[in-house]
Design an enzyme around this catalytic site. Sequence first.
Site, short mmCIF file in Angstrom:
data_model
loop_
_atom_site.label_atom_id
_atom_site.label_comp_id
_atom_site.label_asym_id
_atom_site.label_seq_id
_atom_site.Cartn_x
_atom_site.Cartn_y
_atom_site.Cartn_z
CG ASN A 254 -0.21 -0.05 2.51
OD1 ASN A 254 0.48 0.89 2.86
ND2 ASN A 254 -0.32 -1.16 3.23
CG ASP B 18 -6.95 -5.49 6.60
OD1 ASP B 18 -6.32 -5.24 7.65
OD2 ASP B 18 -7.73 -4.69 6.07
O1 C5P Z 1 -7.64 -2.82 11.43
P1 C5P Z 1 -7.16 -1.55 10.84
O2 C5P Z 1 -6.10 -1.74 9.81
O3 C5P Z 1 -8.23 -0.69 10.30
O4 C5P Z 1 -6.54 -0.73 12.09
C1 C5P Z 1 -5.50 0.14 11.99
C2 C5P Z 1 -4.62 0.07 13.22
O5 C5P Z 1 -4.36 -1.27 13.60
C3 C5P Z 1 -3.25 0.67 12.99
O6 C5P Z 1 -2.78 1.15 14.24
C4 C5P Z 1 -2.45 -0.53 12.52
O7 C5P Z 1 -1.05 -0.37 12.74
C5 C5P Z 1 -3.01 -1.65 13.37
N1 C5P Z 1 -3.03 -2.96 12.70
C6 C5P Z 1 -2.22 -3.96 13.16
N2 C5P Z 1 -2.26 -5.21 12.58
C7 C5P Z 1 -3.10 -5.44 11.55
C8 C5P Z 1 -3.93 -4.42 11.07
C9 C5P Z 1 -3.86 -3.19 11.66
O8 C5P Z 1 -1.43 -3.73 14.09
N3 C5P Z 1 -3.12 -6.64 11.00
#
Ligand code: C5P
Length: 438
Positions: free
Chosen positions: A246, A315
């Site tokens: 990304n 993800d």
């Molecule tokens: O779940 P999402 O990506 O929307 O959440 C963002 C936050 O969660 C950020 O602080 C990111 O660094 C963390 N994150 C993480 N591990 C993942 C996905 C997101 O630590 N697999």
Amino acid sequence: MNPAMHLSSNGAYGADCIAPGRLDITRSATLRPMSELLNKHIVLGLSGGIACYKAAELCRALVKQGATVQVVMTEAAAQFITPVTMQALSNRPVFVSQWDAREPNNMAHINLSREADAILVAPASADFMAKLLHGRADDLLSLMCLARPLDRVPLLLAPAMNREMWSHPATQRNMAQLRADGAHVLGVGQGEQACGETGDGRMLEPNELLHEVIKVFAPKPLLGKQVLVSAGPTYEALDPVRGITNLSSGKMGFALAQAAALAGAHVTLVAGPVALATPFGVKRVDVRSALDMHAAVMAQLPQADVFIATAAVADWRPAQAASQKIKKDGSGQMPVIGWVENPDILAEAAATERALKGDVFCVGFAAESHDVLAHAQAKLARKKVPLIIGNIGSDTFGADDNALLLVDAQGAAEWPRAPKTELATRLVAEIAKRIQRS
Ligand code: C5P
């Protein structure tokens, strides 16, 4: 003042801080630039050594940060770089001699050391340090260092010399004693030297020296704390030459790591694939995939007092990366790739026993395209962290500035658009306040 922009004076964020529906964090006013060196008066001393050429760049960097710089040179330094150059860069006449008649009282050593907020000698030659150690004062620079008010004017020494001179027991002994006498004797770089030899003893680079000076003046609300930061994107390989990633630049996470280090913390930065320079004084662990990042963060977490997850972690990852490049087969059909969900590093960190006991303060970021407040609140609940920082993904990825929305269980507060370095300093101070309270 727009009530939606108001941050209550006690530092707490009331639920009334944001009027839902009025949130626009993309068009806020720019904050006034801040600098630890703004209006600070730095006396930059040069003793003799080829590293004098780096002092010109350092002088410029200090001036750019808003400091006034008074250059003092030894006769030997003037063999390597002219006072004319240093005067032009500092915009002040240079002092070389204690007999300089420009000072009405003829006491340049007293006047210069009383005006200074800090004295930095760069380069500090082996001979100059030996002289300081004995309290000798037979030229203006050493005289001024001896005359400095010990309790008020820090003295930084940036050694520069040949590797044999550096490792000589006399030099090492002198440096230990200078430290015991209250000087900040800085480290040295390693590498090729002007004499053609290779080893320790090069003077630190101007940018590193600049950070050393900033560190002297920076408030230290995280002194002695261990801070862990994840930053940048992850890269999930599809085959040996392609992958999913990304546009995260890592700039916010790197700025936070730098700000935490300047605030006195021991910082470990787990960085996805980005081409940014390692922040000054920070331990960096480079990773590529989400699983690598997960392993690196979990390995560091037991020591951490704070975990700031700025990384844009993928993800999903391909269930199986192909061992050879995936080729078109002429069918017009894209090959089917199975996907596996990556671990949520932040949620897992927040669920550890230490985090639940309040021993590690976890902060997450939420990069959104819309409804930042609602999405950040949902993340706060889902990941069970005490603080989520919302921002607009397309506005932050790759940019040098950003606007933030701080969301916690009590409400939210909007931080207007400002350079990431400035937001990072402010956020570090905010986190420090919160861990002191908890
Ligand atoms: O779940 P999402 O990506 O929307 O959440 C963002 C936050 O969660 C950020 O602080 C990111 O660094 C963390 N994150 C993480 N591990 C993942 C996905 C997101 O630590 N697999």
